[in-house]
Design a protein around this motif. Structure first.
Motif, PDB file in Angstrom:
ATOM      1  N   THR A  28      -1.470 -16.185  31.930  1.00 46.05           N
ATOM      2  CA  THR A  28      -2.759 -15.541  31.681  1.00 46.05           C
ATOM      3  C   THR A  28      -3.308 -15.965  30.331  1.00 46.05           C
ATOM      4  O   THR A  28      -2.623 -16.615  29.530  1.00 46.05           O
ATOM      5  CB  THR A  28      -2.617 -14.013  31.702  1.00 46.05           C
ATOM      6  OG1 THR A  28      -1.851 -13.593  30.560  1.00 46.05           O
ATOM      7  CG2 THR A  28      -1.917 -13.540  32.964  1.00 46.05           C
ATOM      8  N   THR A  29      -4.536 -15.575  30.051  1.00 46.20           N
ATOM      9  CA  THR A  29      -5.154 -15.897  28.764  1.00 46.20           C
ATOM     10  C   THR A  29      -4.474 -15.147  27.618  1.00 46.20           C
ATOM     11  O   THR A  29      -4.197 -15.714  26.567  1.00 46.20           O
ATOM     12  CB  THR A  29      -6.647 -15.545  28.795  1.00 46.20           C
ATOM     13  OG1 THR A  29      -7.277 -16.274  29.845  1.00 46.20           O
ATOM     14  CG2 THR A  29      -7.323 -15.899  27.474  1.00 46.20           C
ATOM     15  N   GLY A  30      -4.209 -13.860  27.845  1.00 48.35           N
ATOM     16  CA  GLY A  30      -3.643 -13.038  26.783  1.00 48.35           C
ATOM     17  C   GLY A  30      -2.171 -13.253  26.529  1.00 48.35           C
ATOM     18  O   GLY A  30      -1.665 -12.897  25.454  1.00 48.35           O
ATOM     19  N   LYS A  31      -1.433 -13.786  27.532  1.00 47.25           N
ATOM     20  CA  LYS A  31      -0.009 -14.115  27.419  1.00 47.25           C
ATOM     21  C   LYS A  31       0.906 -12.899  27.261  1.00 47.25           C
ATOM     22  O   LYS A  31       2.098 -13.056  26.993  1.00 47.25           O
ATOM     23  CB  LYS A  31       0.259 -15.077  26.237  1.00 47.25           C
ATOM     24  CG  LYS A  31      -0.639 -16.283  26.148  1.00 47.25           C
ATOM     25  CD  LYS A  31      -0.454 -17.226  27.315  1.00 47.25           C
ATOM     26  CE  LYS A  31      -1.294 -18.487  27.160  1.00 47.25           C
ATOM     27  NZ  LYS A  31      -1.280 -19.323  28.391  1.00 47.25           N
ATOM     28  N   LYS A  32       0.361 -11.691  27.439  1.00 52.60           N
ATOM     29  CA  LYS A  32       1.169 -10.493  27.198  1.00 52.60           C
ATOM     30  C   LYS A  32       1.421  -9.660  28.449  1.00 52.60           C
ATOM     31  O   LYS A  32       2.444  -8.988  28.553  1.00 52.60           O
ATOM     32  CB  LYS A  32       0.494  -9.604  26.146  1.00 52.60           C
ATOM     33  CG  LYS A  32       0.450 -10.220  24.757  1.00 52.60           C
ATOM     34  CD  LYS A  32      -0.214  -9.269  23.775  1.00 52.60           C
ATOM     35  CE  LYS A  32      -0.269  -9.880  22.371  1.00 52.60           C
ATOM     36  NZ  LYS A  32      -0.950  -8.960  21.406  1.00 52.60           N
TER      37      LYS A  32
END
Length: 577
Positions: free
Chosen positions: A101-105
């Protein structure tokens, strides 16, 4: 079935959806009802509110179709509850790890139900001819937000339980669910965008003109019937440019270019709110009724906002794509008819530019023959007459004859609808529209081919469409030095515009420009949009040294792709010696 009440629990630890649905049905003393399922676990079936479960059975499994779930009925049964769980083979679902994902979290889940994948994540009558309303109670981890093709929340709550409602009847392929770390930004009174927080600002800028598109669409073909029109920007693995789920278009991040140059895709998905969602192809053989009308409508919206020259560019690029598809399908001429025959075939085989661009070309021809005013009146009546119903090609032809061609033998002869709809290829005598702005591009390309350095070409303020025309008309053979010259002048390899970069990478493969290969690998690993993947992998497989590279990249990239993409790519790569 005509209405369903679902109760769904989304489990990211086990990567499955568990739930039940109360299906409201109408019948005339039918002995049984059949639902479509594919790789779906059924854990129980109950009639009405009876506590005792009933026996059920399955038909023999068929490739890509799955099975029929057969439920015996009692006289007067109008309600059935089915409990189910998805499995790891649910082709509609893509479960993404945080790093994807973009946020990586946080993890992410999204569905893709078109054409016949809704049956892999919940029981349904998975035909575009069956429409139903629904509600859904969805439970997700509290730090995530779920969205559906329904009325949606705009912020997270504390308990992770959300309620959804779709009051307009839709077919199953328009069922959708997405769950992730999402935030919302308004784009107007009726429009907004959801995205991961880190990309929300860029998405809101890119789609700022959505409300104007909606108003332009209504001015053309009548009121928008779905309440809100919102967009959801998905992770890069989403296999399509967009998916027209009612009230909530799913969109690829590859259209976020920073300059609003690729937003015709938004106009396309918005147009589906009329052609496809409001009036739906009755079978996948009639897919052109969805997509041909939508491409035509999309370009009318873009013309209303940006002028005729802009729309002309879209038509010309679309015609180029159509020519490529006709060439690719030269050994399957019947697949170039508008009305398809997909019996015993996966409906995805009909998702080609024939439905989109030949369908659009047919409607443009019709408009040219009868005039825009008469044609627009016809389309308005078409949407108004058949709203919230399904339409097949035969009934469309009857409506066309009655409402537009009746008594006008000269127009009927000039149009020759039979040739467009039921014969392969494009009827003789059709002259494609040539965009005036592309004449200037062609002139600059000619200057470069005759010796003008690339950095001296007059390319100031070119749109994405002008660059795509330039790239798609490069000479068939290019020396390495000429490729490097273009790249040094215009930075194609490192372009932040996915359309331009993908077209350049295709040329780089063809001409062996290996300086672009690291960017090629990065692109193929990051992006899951099938429109880009298929041409790039095909180009690699057609070169002497590219097959091994294609397989090497695919091994790395495949875990990032949705099953819609891998089903096509597995066949392509495995078929290569």
């Amino acid at each position: 079935m005509h209405h369903v009440d679902w109760d769904l629990q989304v489990d990211f630890m086990q990567k499955k959806i568990t739930g039940s649905g109360v299906y409201h049905i109408r019948h005339q003393q039918a002995p049984e009802v059949i639902f479509d399922v594919h790789h779906l676990k059924i854990t129980g079936v109950w009639l009405e509110d009876e506590p005792q479960a009933v026996d059920f059975s399955f038909t023999q499994e068929k490739p890509f179709l799955g099975q029929g779930l057969k439920i015996p009925l009692k006289p007067g049964t109008q309600k059935i509850r089915i409990a189910f769980e998805t499995t790891a083979e649910a082709a509609a679902l893509q479960w993404l790890e945080p790093e994807q994902t973009t946020g990586k979290k946080e993890p992410f889940l999204f569905t893709q139900s078109q054409a016949i994948l809704a049956r892999t994540w919940l029981p349904c009558q998975d035909s575009p001819s069956v429409r139903f309303t629904y509600t859904a109670r969805v439970q997700v981890p509290p730090h995530l937000l779920p969205l559906m093709s329904a009325d949606n929340p705009q912020e997270k709550n504390e308990d992770g339980v959300y309620f959804f409602r779709m009051d307009q009847p839709i077919p199953s392929y328009l069922l959708s669910l997405a769950v992730g770390d999402l935030a919302f930004a308004p784009l107007g009174e009726r429009c907004g965008v959801y995205a991961e927080p880190g990309s929300l600002k860029a998405a809101a800028y890119e789609f700022a003109e959505t409300e104007q598109m909606l108003l332009a669409a209504e001015n053309l073909y009548g009121p928008y019937r779905w309440g809100r029109y919102d967009l959801l920007v998905l992770p890069p693995s989403f296999p399509f440019g967009g998916m027209e789920n009612p009230k909530l278009t799913f969109a690829t991040p590859t259209i976020i270019a920073g300059d609003r140059s690729l937003t015709s895709l938004v106009a396309h998905e918005l147009a589906h709110s009329w052609s496809g969602n409001l009036v739906t192809n009755a079978t996948w053989n009639d897919f052109w009724l969805n997509e041909g009308f939508t491409v035509y409508f999309e370009r009318r919206i873009m013309e209303a906002l940006y002028g005729p020259e802009y729309a002309q560019m879209l038509h010309t690029l679309g015609y180029q794509d159509l020519q490529h598809t006709l060439e690719e399908l030269s050994q399957k001429p019947q697949d170039t008819c508008l009305k398809l025959n997909l019996e015993n075939r996966d409906p995805d085989e009909g998702l080609t530019e024939i439905a989109y661009e030949k369908g659009n070309l047919f409607l443009c021809r019709l408009e040219a023959l009868v005039g825009r005013a008469r044609f627009d009146a016809f389309v308005n009546k078409y949407f108004g007459t058949f709203q919230f119903t399904s339409m097949d090609t035969d009934r469309f032809e009857q409506f066309l004859e009655k409402e537009l061609l009746n008594g006008d033998d000269a127009v009927k002869q000039q149009l020759n609808a039979e040739a467009w709809i039921h014969s392969p290829g494009i009827p003789e005598g059709i002259v494609p529209l040539q965009a005036r702005l592309f004449e200037k591009v062609a002139a600059e390309l000619q200057r470069w081919e005759t010796g003008t350095p690339a950095n001296q070409l007059a390319t100031e303020n070119w749109s994405t469409h002008e660059w795509l025309y330039f790239l798609s008309n490069l000479p068939k053979t290019l020396a390495h030095a000429k490729m490097r010259e273009l790249d040094n002048a215009f930075g194609f390899t490192a372009s932040g515009n996915a359309e331009i970069q993908a077209e350049w990478l295709r040329h780089s493969i063809k001409h062996g420009y290996k300086e672009a290969y690291p960017a090629l690998e990065a692109f193929l690993v990051r992006v899951g949009r099938r429109k880009f993947l298929m041409p790039l992998y095909k180009a690699l497989l057609e070169t002497e040294s590219g097959t091994d590279l294609a397989r090497e990249i695919y091994r790395k990239a495949r875990p990032n792709y949705h099953s819609v993409s891998t089903s096509s790519l597995d066949a392509l790569i495995q078929a290569t010696p």
